[in-house]
Design an enzyme around this catalytic site. Structure first.
Site, short mmCIF file in Angstrom:
data_model
loop_
_atom_site.label_atom_id
_atom_site.label_comp_id
_atom_site.label_asym_id
_atom_site.label_seq_id
_atom_site.Cartn_x
_atom_site.Cartn_y
_atom_site.Cartn_z
N ARG A 103 0.85 -1.20 0.00
CA ARG A 103 0.00 0.00 0.00
C ARG A 103 0.88 1.24 0.00
NH1 ARG A 103 -3.70 0.11 5.08
NH2 ARG A 103 -4.49 -1.75 4.00
N HIS A 148 1.60 -2.07 5.66
CA HIS A 148 1.45 -2.44 4.24
C HIS A 148 2.45 -1.70 3.36
CE1 HIS A 148 -2.29 -4.88 4.04
NE2 HIS A 148 -2.66 -4.21 5.12
N ASP A 155 -3.60 -8.39 3.22
CA ASP A 155 -4.95 -8.63 3.73
C ASP A 155 -5.57 -9.72 2.85
OD1 ASP A 155 -4.61 -6.57 5.54
OD2 ASP A 155 -5.74 -5.11 4.36
N GLU A 237 -7.33 -7.72 13.47
CA GLU A 237 -7.90 -7.90 12.14
C GLU A 237 -7.65 -9.33 11.67
OE1 GLU A 237 -7.16 -3.26 10.66
OE2 GLU A 237 -6.06 -4.91 9.70
N HIS A 240 -5.41 -9.68 8.38
CA HIS A 240 -4.15 -8.93 8.26
C HIS A 240 -2.97 -9.78 8.72
CE1 HIS A 240 -1.97 -4.90 8.81
NE2 HIS A 240 -1.14 -5.79 9.34
#
Length: 265
Positions: A103, A148, A155, A237, A240
């Site tokens: 990301r 990320h 994810d 999460e 994740h």
């Protein structure tokens, strides 16, 4: 003659400026991924990719900055580890499905700008129905840096094979809370994990005691499979995971999510 020459000079300068600002010229100078990054598809083309942030089906209700193409980019060790996990899962009738991989920092900055705009709550009903938007930073759902961006975090979820693709999200369609029963929330071809992806709720905590039965078993199956190949789950999460040790534990990259970013690798 002098007037004509001046006019030509002005025109030439304008053309040079336009060229300097053109998308092609900008792309030529954009940062590229280091050689340690690869497109996941080049390592394992069987892993399903549903890159959510290239679509409007996000907690912001729009495509995220920096996501130009729906391609999963990761550091090579993380991609190879997913390949090992995928081989084991395929033998059991399952496949991995990734929602997000590397990301760029510009995407994280986009999240931060959105979180500070308390008037924009278009997707609240689905992604954070019980969370006050003013608490997104305090509660840890949004941060100014993301693992990320270091390239070894992904994810993902599990899909039972054979399967059909998840239908596209239609902007403006009726939203359902991300923790609603699976047959009521936005359709996803994955196994039931108890919540949808990016659900801002404590029910997304991997070991939340309220998640039982098949949902809990699915989470533990995913966690166990990835742990065996070197990934560590983020407890808040279920989707994740970070591959350890990270190649770039202290570096946050900002090259775009685009095949050209890893085109020569």
């Amino acid at each position: 003659m002098r007037t004509a020459l001046r006019a030509l000079a002005v025109t030439a300068a304008a053309l040079l400026a336009a060229t300097a600002l053109s998308p092609t010229a900008q792309a030529r100078h954009e940062p590229r991924a280091p050689e340690e990054f690869v497109a996941l598809r080049s390592v394992d083309p069987t892993i399903i990719q549903e890159m959510r942030y290239t679509t409007a089906h996000t907690f912001m209700g729009e495509r995220v900055d920096g996501y130009r193409q729906p391609v999963c980019i990761l550091t090579r060790p993380a991609a190879r580890a997913l390949h090992l996990a995928q081989k084991r899962l395929l033998r059991q009738g399952y496949s991995l499905k990734v929602y997000d991989c590397y990301r760029p920092q510009q995407a994280v900055d986009h999240f931060v700008r959105w979180a500070k705009d308390l008037d924009d709550q278009a997707m609240k009903r689905e992604f954070y129905p019980l969370v006050d938007k003013s608490r997104l930073f305090e509660d840890g759902y949004i941060a100014e840096k993301s693992g990320h961006s270091r390239g070894s975090t992904v994810d993902l979820t599990l899909v039972r094979l054979p399967t059909l693709p998840t239908r596209p999200y239609r902007p403006g369609e009726r939203l359902t809370p991300c923790f609603a029963p699976k047959d009521e929330r936005f359709p996803d071809n994955s196994v039931d994990m108890g919540t949808g992806y990016d659900c801002f709720d404590t029910l997304s905590h991997t070991d939340d005691p309220r998640i039982q039965g098949a949902q809990r078993a699915n989470r533990q199956f995913l966690k166990r499979t990835l742990t065996e190949v070197g990934f560590v789950n983020l407890p808040e999460e279920w989707w994740h995971f970070t591959h350890k040790p990270e190649l770039f534990p202290d570096t946050y990259f900002d090259f775009p999510v685009d095949r050209r970013s890893v085109g020569r690798h």
